[in-house]
Design an enzyme around this catalytic site. Structure first.
Site, PDB file in Angstrom:
ATOM      1  N   LYS A  41       5.466  -6.223 -14.028  1.00  0.00           N
ATOM      2  CA  LYS A  41       5.898  -5.434 -13.393  1.00  0.00           C
ATOM      3  C   LYS A  41       6.563  -6.079 -11.599  1.00  0.00           C
ATOM      4  CE  LYS A  41       1.317  -4.261 -12.804  1.00  0.00           C
ATOM      5  NZ  LYS A  41       0.166  -5.459 -13.611  1.00  0.00           N
TER       6      LYS A  41
ATOM      7  N   ARG B  25      -3.799   3.142 -12.429  1.00  0.00           N
ATOM      8  CA  ARG B  25      -4.563   2.524 -13.622  1.00  0.00           C
ATOM      9  C   ARG B  25      -5.520   3.706 -13.331  1.00  0.00           C
ATOM     10  NH1 ARG B  25      -3.185  -2.972 -10.469  1.00  0.00           N
ATOM     11  NH2 ARG B  25      -3.660  -4.300 -12.153  1.00  0.00           N
TER      12      ARG B  25
ATOM     13  N   ARG C 276       0.461 -18.840 -14.009  1.00  0.00           N
ATOM     14  CA  ARG C 276       0.879 -18.137 -12.445  1.00  0.00           C
ATOM     15  C   ARG C 276      -0.058 -18.943 -11.911  1.00  0.00           C
ATOM     16  NH1 ARG C 276       1.216 -12.043 -11.444  1.00  0.00           N
ATOM     17  NH2 ARG C 276      -1.125 -11.766 -12.194  1.00  0.00           N
TER      18      ARG C 276
ATOM     19  N   ARG D  42      -4.889 -16.956  -6.856  1.00  0.00           N
ATOM     20  CA  ARG D  42      -5.095 -16.220  -6.424  1.00  0.00           C
ATOM     21  C   ARG D  42      -6.317 -16.432  -7.665  1.00  0.00           C
ATOM     22  NH1 ARG D  42      -1.753 -10.754  -8.769  1.00  0.00           N
ATOM     23  NH2 ARG D  42      -3.409 -10.113  -9.694  1.00  0.00           N
TER      24      ARG D  42
ATOM     25  N   ARG E 154      -9.898  -8.520 -16.379  1.00  0.00           N
ATOM     26  CA  ARG E 154      -8.709  -7.329 -16.584  1.00  0.00           C
ATOM     27  C   ARG E 154      -8.520  -7.079 -17.698  1.00  0.00           C
ATOM     28  NH1 ARG E 154      -5.323 -12.160 -13.301  1.00  0.00           N
ATOM     29  NH2 ARG E 154      -3.707  -9.948 -12.740  1.00  0.00           N
TER      30      ARG E 154
HETATM   31  P1  ADP Z   1      -2.172  -7.803 -11.920  1.00  0.00           P
HETATM   32  O1  ADP Z   1      -1.858  -6.029 -11.997  1.00  0.00           O
HETATM   33  O2  ADP Z   1      -1.437  -8.632 -12.720  1.00  0.00           O
HETATM   34  O3  ADP Z   1      -3.375  -7.529 -12.305  1.00  0.00           O
HETATM   35  P2  ADP Z   1      -2.395  -6.697  -9.846  1.00  0.00           P
HETATM   36  O4  ADP Z   1      -1.937  -7.401  -7.654  1.00  0.00           O
HETATM   37  O5  ADP Z   1      -1.220  -5.471  -9.714  1.00  0.00           O
HETATM   38  O6  ADP Z   1      -1.767  -7.594 -10.737  1.00  0.00           O
HETATM   39  O7  ADP Z   1      -4.012  -6.237  -9.011  1.00  0.00           O
HETATM   40  C1  ADP Z   1      -4.720  -7.310  -8.808  1.00  0.00           C
HETATM   41  C2  ADP Z   1      -6.407  -6.731  -8.402  1.00  0.00           C
HETATM   42  O8  ADP Z   1      -6.108  -5.718  -7.959  1.00  0.00           O
HETATM   43  C3  ADP Z   1      -6.879  -5.459  -9.643  1.00  0.00           C
HETATM   44  O9  ADP Z   1      -6.847  -6.271 -10.439  1.00  0.00           O
HETATM   45  C4  ADP Z   1      -7.364  -5.008  -9.356  1.00  0.00           C
HETATM   46  O10 ADP Z   1      -8.956  -5.350  -8.831  1.00  0.00           O
HETATM   47  C5  ADP Z   1      -6.990  -4.639  -8.011  1.00  0.00           C
HETATM   48  N1  ADP Z   1      -6.408  -3.269  -8.001  1.00  0.00           N
HETATM   49  C6  ADP Z   1      -4.219  -3.283  -8.254  1.00  0.00           C
HETATM   50  N2  ADP Z   1      -4.062  -2.041  -8.085  1.00  0.00           N
HETATM   51  C7  ADP Z   1      -5.313  -1.375  -7.475  1.00  0.00           C
HETATM   52  C8  ADP Z   1      -5.562  -0.236  -8.083  1.00  0.00           C
HETATM   53  N3  ADP Z   1      -4.177   1.063  -8.647  1.00  0.00           N
HETATM   54  N4  ADP Z   1      -6.389   0.989  -8.557  1.00  0.00           N
HETATM   55  C9  ADP Z   1      -7.620  -0.121  -7.888  1.00  0.00           C
HETATM   56  N5  ADP Z   1      -7.442  -1.440  -8.108  1.00  0.00           N
HETATM   57  C10 ADP Z   1      -6.094  -2.104  -8.752  1.00  0.00           C
END
Ligand code: ADP
Length: 190
Positions: free
Chosen positions: A14, A90, A129, A135, A146
């Site tokens: 993404k 999400r 990564r 991270r 996740r």
């Molecule tokens: P990835 O999609 O690779 O897991 P992101 O950077 O999009 O990475 O998200 C990392 C973490 O941030 C998620 O696992 C969650 O804990 C939190 N997060 C991000 N966006 C949301 C969202 N829209 N709702 C709830 N938690 C979120």
């Protein structure tokens, strides 16, 4: 004005495809993960709360996440040109809130680009990564959590957006440029 959700599992690309979309179309980019990580880096109260969820591979509660997004949109009027939403929504509740947030701004969601990648590849990419990202969630245990959360809470959105005729599947395996070429075709036709 084009409002685009870039959708897919952790590790589906993404962020990478968002960068290319920004360059090509000049849209405003909101990565909710980046917004949360900025708060963690600042050591803010919100950052502390976010870290307690993120490091366990859990989602931040919907109400809080929706408030954060509303705040980002309000603080960045330039988002009125159209936004790439990366990592949001999400959950179904977040998707409904997004419709409301956009309607409030006389706008609407145009398309959901779903990056579809096999699970084995996702795990390999995230582990890779993790070697450099720093991270707290890029380790094998949290990656599996996740992916479980993604399957149970986020995949229902695919059906949700298919029913609205907004979901477009993008084959997310292979060369970054080839994937972007597919995305470009969809966005150009909007
Ligand atoms: P990835 O999609 O690779 O897991 P992101 O950077 O999009 O990475 O998200 C990392 C973490 O941030 C998620 O696992 C969650 O804990 C939190 N997060 C991000 N966006 C949301 C969202 N829209 N709702 C709830 N938690 C979120």
């Amino acid at each position: 004005m084009k409002n685009i959700v870039i959708f897919g599992a952790p590790g589906s690309g993404k962020g990478t495809q968002s960068d290319l979309l920004i360059k090509k179309y000049g849209l405003y980019h909101i990565s909710t993960g980046d917004v949360l990580r900025e708060q963690i880096a600042l050591g803010s109260e919100l950052g502390k709360i976010a870290e307690s969820y993120i490091s366990h591979g859990k989602l931040i509660p919907d109400d809080l996440m929706i408030e954060i997004l509303d705040d980002v949109l309000s603080k960045h009027p330039e988002s009125g040109i159209g936004v790439i939403f990366d990592g949001f929504p999400r959950t179904i509740k977040q998707a409904e809130a997004l419709d409301e947030l956009l309607a409030k701004r006389n706008s609407q969601l145009n398309v959901v680009l779903g990056l579809e990648v096999e699970e084995e590849e996702l795990v390999a990419r995230l582990l890779n990564r993790g070697k450099t990202s720093g991270r707290s969630d890029d380790n094998l245990e949290t990656i599996h959590k996740r992916l479980d959360v993604y399957k149970s809470q986020t995949t229902p959105l695919k059906e949700h957006y298919m029913e609205q005729g907004k979901y477009v599947a993008i084959h997310g395996m292979g060369a970054v440029e080839d994937i972007f070429a597919c995305i470009q075709e969809v966005v150009d036709a909007l």
